[in-house]
Design a protein around this motif. Structure first.
Motif, PDB file in Angstrom:
ATOM      1  N   VAL A   1       0.826  -1.230   0.061  1.00 33.54           N
ATOM      2  CA  VAL A   1      -0.099  -0.134  -0.040  1.00 33.54           C
ATOM      3  C   VAL A   1       1.017   1.262   0.061  1.00 33.54           C
ATOM      4  N   TYR A   2       2.134   1.160   0.405  1.00 33.69           N
ATOM      5  CA  TYR A   2       2.929   2.308   0.446  1.00 33.69           C
ATOM      6  C   TYR A   2       3.569   2.291  -0.786  1.00 33.69           C
ATOM      7  N   ASP A   3       3.637   1.882  -1.884  1.00 34.82           N
ATOM      8  CA  ASP A   3       4.136   1.693  -3.270  1.00 34.82           C
ATOM      9  C   ASP A   3       3.010   3.110  -3.866  1.00 34.82           C
ATOM     10  N   THR A   4       3.847   3.593  -4.978  1.00 35.06           N
ATOM     11  CA  THR A   4       3.094   4.635  -5.599  1.00 35.06           C
ATOM     12  C   THR A   4       2.164   4.026  -6.458  1.00 35.06           C
TER      13      THR A   4
ATOM     14  N   ARG B   1      -6.465  -5.591   8.213  1.00 32.26           N
ATOM     15  CA  ARG B   1      -7.524  -5.440   9.345  1.00 32.26           C
ATOM     16  C   ARG B   1      -7.178  -4.202   9.809  1.00 32.26           C
ATOM     17  N   ILE B   2      -6.008  -3.587   9.999  1.00 31.18           N
ATOM     18  CA  ILE B   2      -5.835  -2.465  10.664  1.00 31.18           C
ATOM     19  C   ILE B   2      -5.328  -1.422   9.584  1.00 31.18           C
ATOM     20  N   TRP B   3      -5.348  -0.005   9.696  1.00 21.25           N
ATOM     21  CA  TRP B   3      -4.714   0.883   8.953  1.00 21.25           C
ATOM     22  C   TRP B   3      -3.091   0.769   8.874  1.00 21.25           C
ATOM     23  N   PRO B   4      -2.732   1.081   7.676  1.00 18.52           N
ATOM     24  CA  PRO B   4      -1.166   1.040   7.676  1.00 18.52           C
ATOM     25  C   PRO B   4      -0.551   2.393   8.491  1.00 18.52           C
ATOM     26  N   ARG B   5       0.411   1.997   9.177  1.00 15.49           N
ATOM     27  CA  ARG B   5       1.056   3.038   9.864  1.00 15.49           C
ATOM     28  C   ARG B   5       1.679   4.111   8.967  1.00 15.49           C
ATOM     29  N   GLY B   6       1.307   5.382   9.264  1.00 15.90           N
ATOM     30  CA  GLY B   6       1.934   6.697   8.597  1.00 15.90           C
ATOM     31  C   GLY B   6       1.653   7.000   7.294  1.00 15.90           C
TER      32      GLY B   6
ATOM     33  N   ALA C   1      -1.619   8.420   5.209  1.00 16.21           N
ATOM     34  CA  ALA C   1      -2.649   9.301   5.166  1.00 16.21           C
ATOM     35  C   ALA C   1      -3.784   8.790   4.400  1.00 16.21           C
ATOM     36  N   LYS C   2      -5.005   8.693   4.659  1.00 13.65           N
ATOM     37  CA  LYS C   2      -6.003   7.805   3.869  1.00 13.65           C
ATOM     38  C   LYS C   2      -6.195   8.414   2.243  1.00 13.65           C
ATOM     39  N   ALA C   3      -5.837   9.863   2.016  1.00 12.37           N
ATOM     40  CA  ALA C   3      -5.741  10.283   0.890  1.00 12.37           C
ATOM     41  C   ALA C   3      -4.745   9.981  -0.295  1.00 12.37           C
ATOM     42  N   ASP C   4      -3.556   9.569   0.653  1.00 10.01           N
ATOM     43  CA  ASP C   4      -2.498   9.066   0.041  1.00 10.01           C
ATOM     44  C   ASP C   4      -2.581   7.522  -0.782  1.00 10.01           C
ATOM     45  N   ALA C   5      -3.411   7.076   0.027  1.00  6.03           N
ATOM     46  CA  ALA C   5      -3.673   5.577  -0.147  1.00  6.03           C
ATOM     47  C   ALA C   5      -4.086   5.237  -1.580  1.00  6.03           C
ATOM     48  N   ARG C   6      -5.185   6.331  -1.702  1.00 14.29           N
ATOM     49  CA  ARG C   6      -6.030   6.041  -2.958  1.00 14.29           C
ATOM     50  C   ARG C   6      -6.461   4.866  -3.345  1.00 14.29           C
TER      51      ARG C   6
END
Length: 128
Positions: free
Chosen positions: A18-21, A34-39, A41-46
């Motif tokens: 999920v951290y990849d562009t 199950r849990i949101w990825p650390r660090g 932002a929801k907008a950056d996850a797209r």
């Protein structure tokens, strides 16, 4: 296209961190943790969706702890969880999404070869 065992494959299922562009050919992007990825932002996850129910249970995730020597047992237990109604419904939904084009399963796991997303992708493809 069928494989040597006669199973139909869904070639448009990808697994990425999920951290990849995000890439233009990602298609539908679904977080399968199950849990949101650390660090992040929801907008950056797209993301298009967050499929928490497709992720391993909290108990299984804690037991596993991403220790490679436990991976085979983790995979066995996770596949068993995927057969349970809540997980099966989530897999069916992901399969439906994959039927409309490329599906990218996203996870925060550092080493994809020891994560659950590849196992989930196999389940969505109909493999065991």
């Amino acid at each position: 296209m069928a494989d040597k065992n006669g199973r139909r494959d869904r070639p448009g299922i990808r697994v990425r961190r999920v951290y990849d562009t995000p890439e233009p050919d990602d298609g539908t992007r679904v977080l399968v943790d199950r849990i949101w990825p650390r660090g992040l932002a929801k907008a950056d996850a797209r993301l298009d969706e967050w499929a928490k129910a497709a992720a391993p249970s909290t108990e299984l995730r804690r037991w596993y702890g991403h220790e490679p020597e436990r991976y085979a047992e983790f995979a066995r237990r996770y596949r068993a969880e995927l057969a349970e109604p809540e997980h099966r419904e989530a897999v069916d939904h992901l399969r439906e999404l994959a039927g409309h084009g490329t599906l990218t399963l996203l996870t925060a796991v550092k080493d994809l070869s020891y994560g659950h997303a590849g196992l989930l992708a196999d389940a969505v493809r109909g493999h065991r």
